[in-house]
Enzyme design. Structure first.
Site, short mmCIF file in Angstrom:
data_model
loop_
_atom_site.label_atom_id
_atom_site.label_comp_id
_atom_site.label_asym_id
_atom_site.label_seq_id
_atom_site.Cartn_x
_atom_site.Cartn_y
_atom_site.Cartn_z
N HIS A 16 0.85 -1.20 0.00
CA HIS A 16 0.00 0.00 0.00
C HIS A 16 0.88 1.24 0.00
CE1 HIS A 16 -0.19 0.74 4.66
NE2 HIS A 16 0.96 0.25 4.31
N CYS A 25 5.85 6.01 4.82
CA CYS A 25 4.72 5.22 4.29
C CYS A 25 3.99 5.90 3.15
CB CYS A 25 3.75 4.87 5.41
SG CYS A 25 4.47 3.71 6.60
N HIS A 75 -1.13 -10.48 -1.64
CA HIS A 75 -0.28 -10.11 -2.78
C HIS A 75 -0.95 -9.09 -3.70
CE1 HIS A 75 2.09 -13.44 -1.29
NE2 HIS A 75 3.11 -12.87 -1.92
N GLU A 136 0.47 -5.19 11.63
CA GLU A 136 1.17 -4.72 10.45
C GLU A 136 2.66 -5.05 10.51
OE1 GLU A 136 0.09 -0.76 8.63
OE2 GLU A 136 2.10 -0.28 9.36
#
Length: 150
Positions: A16, A25, A75, A136
């Protein structure tokens, strides 16, 4: 009869990017997610039922979570459909990559809310979703509890 909580754990790999974020991020990256799904209900008391003594068969819970979350997100790369990442998403899709466009910022917090809604929609009426934990990294996770969302 007593209420019992049971938990099943799942693993999946998902990429992501967080558009507009002020840290690392914001770049496309991935995680090895661990999802713990806890449901609550009364064990089946009908001795003629093949599921006698179970709240829900672990394989039935696995089927729900696999179909709606693991098989979808594993994936894949997740992007907010309302960000400029849409151009990157189109490029990746055109090259045969599995891309998911969501209507939220794909943080662990928002993903766990999405997952809770998906799971609750599929559970038998006598079984309630108690909590979800989406890990995570080894040290970071988001949790959703039904009791916090009444």
């Amino acid at each position: 009869m007593s209420k019992i909580r049971i938990t099943k754990q799942f693993n999946f790999e998902t990429g992501h990017a967080l558009y507009g974020y002020d840290g690392k991020c914001k770049n496309v990256h991935g995680h090895s997610y661990k999802l713990s799904v806890t449901v609550i209900g009364e064990p089946i008391s009908d001795t003629n039922n093949v599921k006698y003594g179970m709240v829900i068969d672990f394989s039935d819970l696995k089927k729900i979570v696999k179909e709606d979350i693991v098989d979808v997100f594993d994936h894949a790369t997740v992007f907010n459909k309302n960000t400029p990442h849409i151009e990157l998403a189109k490029e990746l899709k055109d090259r045969g990559h599995h891309v998911i466009l969501v209507d939220y910022q794909p943080t662990s917090e928002n993903m766990v809310i999405d997952f809770a809604e998906k799971i609750m929609a599929r559970l038998p009426k006598d079984i309630q979703l108690h909590s979800l934990r989406l890990q995570e990294t080894e040290t970071s996770f988001a949790e959703w509890f039904a009791s916090d969302n009444l």
